[in-house]
Design a protein around this motif. Sequence first.
Motif, PDB file in Angstrom:
ATOM      1  N   VAL A  58       0.838  -1.201   0.000  1.00  0.00           N
ATOM      2  CA  VAL A  58       0.000   0.000   0.000  1.00  0.00           C
ATOM      3  C   VAL A  58       0.871   1.249   0.000  1.00  0.00           C
ATOM      4  CG1 VAL A  58      -1.696   1.331   1.313  1.00  0.00           C
ATOM      5  CG2 VAL A  58      -1.947  -1.152   1.103  1.00  0.00           C
ATOM      6  N   ALA A  59       1.923   1.230   0.799  1.00  0.00           N
ATOM      7  CA  ALA A  59       2.810   2.393   0.905  1.00  0.00           C
ATOM      8  C   ALA A  59       3.542   2.689  -0.394  1.00  0.00           C
ATOM      9  CB  ALA A  59       3.821   2.163   2.028  1.00  0.00           C
ATOM     10  N   VAL A  60       3.800   1.657  -1.190  1.00  0.00           N
ATOM     11  CA  VAL A  60       4.547   1.808  -2.440  1.00  0.00           C
ATOM     12  C   VAL A  60       3.634   2.144  -3.618  1.00  0.00           C
ATOM     13  CG1 VAL A  60       5.868   0.443  -4.143  1.00  0.00           C
ATOM     14  CG2 VAL A  60       6.503   0.386  -1.726  1.00  0.00           C
ATOM     15  N   SER A  61       2.343   1.935  -3.464  1.00  0.00           N
ATOM     16  CA  SER A  61       1.418   1.975  -4.596  1.00  0.00           C
ATOM     17  C   SER A  61       1.356   3.319  -5.315  1.00  0.00           C
ATOM     18  CB  SER A  61       0.014   1.566  -4.143  1.00  0.00           C
ATOM     19  OG  SER A  61      -0.475   2.473  -3.170  1.00  0.00           O
ATOM     20  N   ASN A  62       1.734   4.427  -4.642  1.00  0.00           N
ATOM     21  CA  ASN A  62       1.733   5.728  -5.335  1.00  0.00           C
ATOM     22  C   ASN A  62       3.084   6.426  -5.225  1.00  0.00           C
ATOM     23  OD1 ASN A  62       1.684   6.420  -2.656  1.00  0.00           O
ATOM     24  ND2 ASN A  62       0.193   8.081  -2.900  1.00  0.00           N
ATOM     25  N   ALA A  63       4.150   5.644  -4.996  1.00  0.00           N
ATOM     26  CA  ALA A  63       5.481   6.227  -4.775  1.00  0.00           C
ATOM     27  C   ALA A  63       6.225   6.437  -6.094  1.00  0.00           C
ATOM     28  CB  ALA A  63       6.304   5.332  -3.857  1.00  0.00           C
ATOM     29  N   ASP A  64       6.933   7.564  -6.175  1.00  0.00           N
ATOM     30  CA  ASP A  64       7.856   7.818  -7.288  1.00  0.00           C
ATOM     31  C   ASP A  64       9.230   7.231  -6.992  1.00  0.00           C
ATOM     32  OD1 ASP A  64       5.994   9.563  -8.745  1.00  0.00           O
ATOM     33  OD2 ASP A  64       6.326  10.942  -7.068  1.00  0.00           O
ATOM     34  N   VAL A  65       9.561   7.171  -5.702  1.00  0.00           N
ATOM     35  CA  VAL A  65      10.853   6.654  -5.245  1.00  0.00           C
ATOM     36  C   VAL A  65      10.603   5.706  -4.082  1.00  0.00           C
ATOM     37  CG1 VAL A  65      13.140   7.239  -4.338  1.00  0.00           C
ATOM     38  CG2 VAL A  65      11.973   8.842  -5.879  1.00  0.00           C
ATOM     39  N   VAL A  66      11.246   4.554  -4.116  1.00  0.00           N
ATOM     40  CA  VAL A  66      11.164   3.593  -3.020  1.00  0.00           C
ATOM     41  C   VAL A  66      12.569   3.354  -2.494  1.00  0.00           C
ATOM     42  CG1 VAL A  66      10.609   1.223  -2.351  1.00  0.00           C
ATOM     43  CG2 VAL A  66       9.095   2.471  -3.909  1.00  0.00           C
ATOM     44  N   VAL A  67      12.777   3.619  -1.209  1.00  0.00           N
ATOM     45  CA  VAL A  67      14.078   3.418  -0.574  1.00  0.00           C
ATOM     46  C   VAL A  67      14.020   2.140   0.252  1.00  0.00           C
ATOM     47  CG1 VAL A  67      15.845   4.383   0.946  1.00  0.00           C
ATOM     48  CG2 VAL A  67      14.457   5.910  -0.488  1.00  0.00           C
ATOM     49  N   LEU A  68      14.815   1.160  -0.131  1.00  0.00           N
ATOM     50  CA  LEU A  68      14.870  -0.109   0.590  1.00  0.00           C
ATOM     51  C   LEU A  68      15.865   0.038   1.731  1.00  0.00           C
ATOM     52  CD1 LEU A  68      14.949  -2.505  -2.497  1.00  0.00           C
ATOM     53  CD2 LEU A  68      12.964  -1.910  -1.076  1.00  0.00           C
TER      54      LEU A  68
END
Length: 274
Positions: A58-68
Amino acid sequence: MASKITFIGAGNMATAIIGGLIDSGAAPTDLTATAPSSSELTPVKERLGINIHTDNNVAVSNADVVVLAVKPQIMRVVCEELRETIQQQRPLVISIAAGLDAATIDQWLGGNNALVRCMPNTPSLVGYGASGLFANSAVSDTQRDIATQLMEAVGIVEWVEEESLLDAVTAVSGSAPAYFFLMFEAMEEAAVTLGLPAETARRLAIQTALGAATMAQKSDKDPATLKQNVMSPGGTTERAIHHLEEAQLRTTIADAMEACAKRAQEMARELSSH
């Protein structure tokens, strides 16, 4: 930075970067952090005012950038759970996990992702970090700029064009804070033997290191010249430096950095095989 950024993991490094981004002008409403339980996230939300979520997808579903920002040992599970959402959303992915190469992470995420590997160091926690970055071929110039801005929120950034050079970055900055802490420890012990109180010795050693680093950063002279400028012929500094040279300090440092880089290579093989 107008991008919506989601941090998978809300540990010390993630929250340091988030804090740096906010200080640099990022809107807290554009930032999200995740963790398995809300009890870990509530203090982060209260302190920084960002969005929080216990569901990574859910948190990633509208992200432009994902920081692992999770431990390398659990990265595979996290990536495979995110695979479908990442493939649909196609964000820029930035990994700050040590030891895991870009191809392995990309494979776990389903492939063909724009992916940046980052090797930060612990002074990032106080805004004086030094990070090495590598981008795979899918990363655009605009995405490189975004990754640069993100990590410059906690220090300086240097890009390398070959991923293998991140092992050298690990040796020269990633692990290196501990080298200097060892130096402080040794100087304090020696100063106590010479009669100074431990606290006095510690404060003097740390402040001197800060001053020397600031001089080196602001000067147009190289470290060798700066060193020479402190050494008067026949003086105290020259005597100390000659002793360090005779004790093969340069060789010791080179050997330690080589051992560090080799261990980084070993860890990459170990982690990618699991």
